[in-house]
Design an enzyme around this catalytic site. Structure first.
Site, PDB file in Angstrom:
ATOM      1  N   TYR A  33       0.833  -1.205   0.000  1.00  0.00           N
ATOM      2  CA  TYR A  33       0.000   0.000   0.000  1.00  0.00           C
ATOM      3  C   TYR A  33       0.861   1.246   0.000  1.00  0.00           C
ATOM      4  O   TYR A  33       2.089   1.182   0.202  1.00  0.00           O
ATOM      5  CB  TYR A  33      -0.949  -0.005   1.205  1.00  0.00           C
ATOM      6  CG  TYR A  33      -0.309   0.318   2.546  1.00  0.00           C
ATOM      7  CD1 TYR A  33       0.536  -0.587   3.176  1.00  0.00           C
ATOM      8  CD2 TYR A  33      -0.537   1.538   3.171  1.00  0.00           C
ATOM      9  CE1 TYR A  33       1.111  -0.279   4.404  1.00  0.00           C
ATOM     10  CE2 TYR A  33       0.034   1.847   4.395  1.00  0.00           C
ATOM     11  CZ  TYR A  33       0.857   0.934   5.010  1.00  0.00           C
ATOM     12  OH  TYR A  33       1.435   1.246   6.214  1.00  0.00           O
ATOM     13  N   LYS A 148       6.506  -2.233   1.813  1.00  0.00           N
ATOM     14  CA  LYS A 148       5.350  -1.628   2.509  1.00  0.00           C
ATOM     15  C   LYS A 148       4.122  -2.525   2.377  1.00  0.00           C
ATOM     16  O   LYS A 148       3.189  -2.249   1.625  1.00  0.00           O
ATOM     17  CB  LYS A 148       5.087  -0.226   1.951  1.00  0.00           C
ATOM     18  CG  LYS A 148       4.199   0.623   2.837  1.00  0.00           C
ATOM     19  CD  LYS A 148       4.245   2.069   2.392  1.00  0.00           C
ATOM     20  CE  LYS A 148       3.209   2.943   3.033  1.00  0.00           C
ATOM     21  NZ  LYS A 148       3.310   3.059   4.484  1.00  0.00           N
ATOM     22  N   GLU A 180      11.936   2.097  14.404  1.00  0.00           N
ATOM     23  CA  GLU A 180      11.087   3.216  13.962  1.00  0.00           C
ATOM     24  C   GLU A 180       9.819   3.228  14.799  1.00  0.00           C
ATOM     25  O   GLU A 180       9.636   2.387  15.682  1.00  0.00           O
ATOM     26  CB  GLU A 180      10.773   3.084  12.474  1.00  0.00           C
ATOM     27  CG  GLU A 180      10.081   1.783  12.114  1.00  0.00           C
ATOM     28  CD  GLU A 180       9.932   1.544  10.618  1.00  0.00           C
ATOM     29  OE1 GLU A 180       9.875   2.506   9.846  1.00  0.00           O
ATOM     30  OE2 GLU A 180       9.858   0.356  10.232  1.00  0.00           O
ATOM     31  N   LEU A 204      10.969   0.937   7.253  1.00  0.00           N
ATOM     32  CA  LEU A 204      10.363   1.413   6.013  1.00  0.00           C
ATOM     33  C   LEU A 204      11.133   2.646   5.548  1.00  0.00           C
ATOM     34  O   LEU A 204      11.489   3.500   6.362  1.00  0.00           O
ATOM     35  CB  LEU A 204       8.896   1.780   6.233  1.00  0.00           C
ATOM     36  CG  LEU A 204       8.206   2.172   4.923  1.00  0.00           C
ATOM     37  CD1 LEU A 204       7.932   0.946   4.070  1.00  0.00           C
ATOM     38  CD2 LEU A 204       6.928   2.934   5.186  1.00  0.00           C
TER      39      LEU A 204
HETATM   40  N1  PMP Z   1       7.622   3.620   9.079  1.00  0.00           N
HETATM   41  C1  PMP Z   1       6.486   2.897   9.113  1.00  0.00           C
HETATM   42  C2  PMP Z   1       6.486   1.582   9.787  1.00  0.00           C
HETATM   43  C3  PMP Z   1       5.318   3.401   8.517  1.00  0.00           C
HETATM   44  O1  PMP Z   1       4.184   2.684   8.541  1.00  0.00           O
HETATM   45  C4  PMP Z   1       5.350   4.687   7.911  1.00  0.00           C
HETATM   46  C5  PMP Z   1       4.130   5.288   7.298  1.00  0.00           C
HETATM   47  N2  PMP Z   1       3.460   4.441   6.439  1.00  0.00           N
HETATM   48  C6  PMP Z   1       6.560   5.393   7.904  1.00  0.00           C
HETATM   49  C7  PMP Z   1       7.678   4.825   8.500  1.00  0.00           C
HETATM   50  C8  PMP Z   1       6.675   6.742   7.264  1.00  0.00           C
HETATM   51  O2  PMP Z   1       6.705   6.630   5.866  1.00  0.00           O
HETATM   52  P1  PMP Z   1       6.193   7.810   4.930  1.00  0.00           P
HETATM   53  O3  PMP Z   1       6.979   9.008   5.289  1.00  0.00           O
HETATM   54  O4  PMP Z   1       6.477   7.331   3.564  1.00  0.00           O
HETATM   55  O5  PMP Z   1       4.732   7.973   5.225  1.00  0.00           O
END
Ligand code: PMP
Length: 284
Positions: A33, A148, A180, A204
């Site tokens: 996603y 993701k 994270e 991620l």
């Molecule tokens: N880490 C994780 C585990 C996440 O789910 C997200 C958001 N989907 C992020 C980091 C941040 O990613 P982004 O800046 O692309 O939203």
């Protein structure tokens, strides 16, 4: 309000938006996603999200159901049909419908679903002025967090653990270091240096992370990409998280310990301001 949702080529009212019980997204969490923010009716960093989607699909040997151009058109159509000023577009691709079998189907027909969520005034969230409190929890997710996927049960559990302790979110810890947040990348600031975990399969690759680090470097701020511990974070001057839907969000408490002054710090505030300004400028 009845939203218009995109399902496999059709724009339908949300109560008619359906996917098969045999969809591998439902049976195996065999799907990926993206979440793209919308500010002022425009998409923030669409090309970054499209690039990460391509990578996630590639790692899972899945075909993209549509071209990037078509994907952009669908995003825009949904924003327009649903009158989204501020909010987000959620996109999910699964390997599609097949009789239940662990092996991938020989001729998969991917499922593509997109919907919007309206979040009026999202760039002006009150949390940005007070900051978040987070707890630490062990990172019990699978080992390919750089893809993701829709396997979000452990992050959901983490948010519930935080809620049960009266906190806003959780930071996950593995081998003594922070990976994270449950749905965001984690940072600390020490003597003006921004510290965040390096990229790898453990986290991620946040689209907001990439943009914020580039802007920080442009603004001559020092950035270190390395692991850090909860103790180091508690002793830091500032802490914050980034994500597409929260932008840059200060963290003021970690496991009950106050970070810095206990108020959102100047580095996080400045990065939030720069990020929002530049993202709005580049939005499409
Ligand atoms: N880490 C994780 C585990 C996440 O789910 C997200 C958001 N989907 C992020 C980091 C941040 O990613 P982004 O800046 O692309 O939203």
């Amino acid at each position: 309000m009845m939203r218009i949702v995109y399902v496999n080529g059709d724009y339908v009212p949300e109560d008619e938006a359906k996917v098969s019980v045999f969809d591998r997204g439902f049976l195996f969490a065999d799907g990926v996603y993206e979440v793209t923010s919308v500010l002022g009716g425009k998409l923030i960093d669409f090309s970054g999200h499209a690039a990460r989607l391509r990578r996630s699909l590639g790692e899972l040997e899945m075909e993209s159901p549509v071209t990037e151009e078509a994907l952009l058109a669908i995003h825009r159509e949904l924003v327009s049909r649903n009158g989204i000023e501020d909010g987000l577009v959620y996109l999910q691709v699964t390997r599609g419908v097949a009789d239940r079998d662990f092996a991938y189907p020989a001729e998969p027909k991917p499922t593509l679903v997109l919907f919007t969520q309206s979040k009026p005034g999202m760039a002006d969230a009150p949390m940005a002025r007070t900051g978040l409190s987070v707890i630490s929890i062990p990172d019990r997710r699978w080992g390919r967090r750089d893809i993701k996927t829709v396997q979000l049960l452990y992050p959901s559990m983490g948010k519930m653990m935080a809620k049960a302790e009266g906190a806003d979110d959780a930071w996950m810890v593995e081998d003594g270091a922070v990976t994270e947040g449950t749905s965001n990348n984690a940072y600390i600031v020490r003597d003006g240096t921004i510290v965040t975990r390096q990229l790898g399969e453990e986290i991620l690759h946040g689209i907001t992370r990439k943009a914020v680090l580039a802007l920080a470097r442009e603004a001559q701020m020092k950035v270190e990409e390395r692991p850090f511990t909860i103790e180091e974070a508690q002793a830091a001057d500032e802490a914050f998280v980034t994500s597409a839907s929260t932008f840059v969000m200060p963290v003021v408490r970690i496991d009950g310990a106050t970070v810095g002054t206990g108020e959102p710090g100047p580095v996080a505030a400045r990065l939030r301001e720069i990020y929002l300004k530049e993202s709005r400028k580049a939005a499409i």
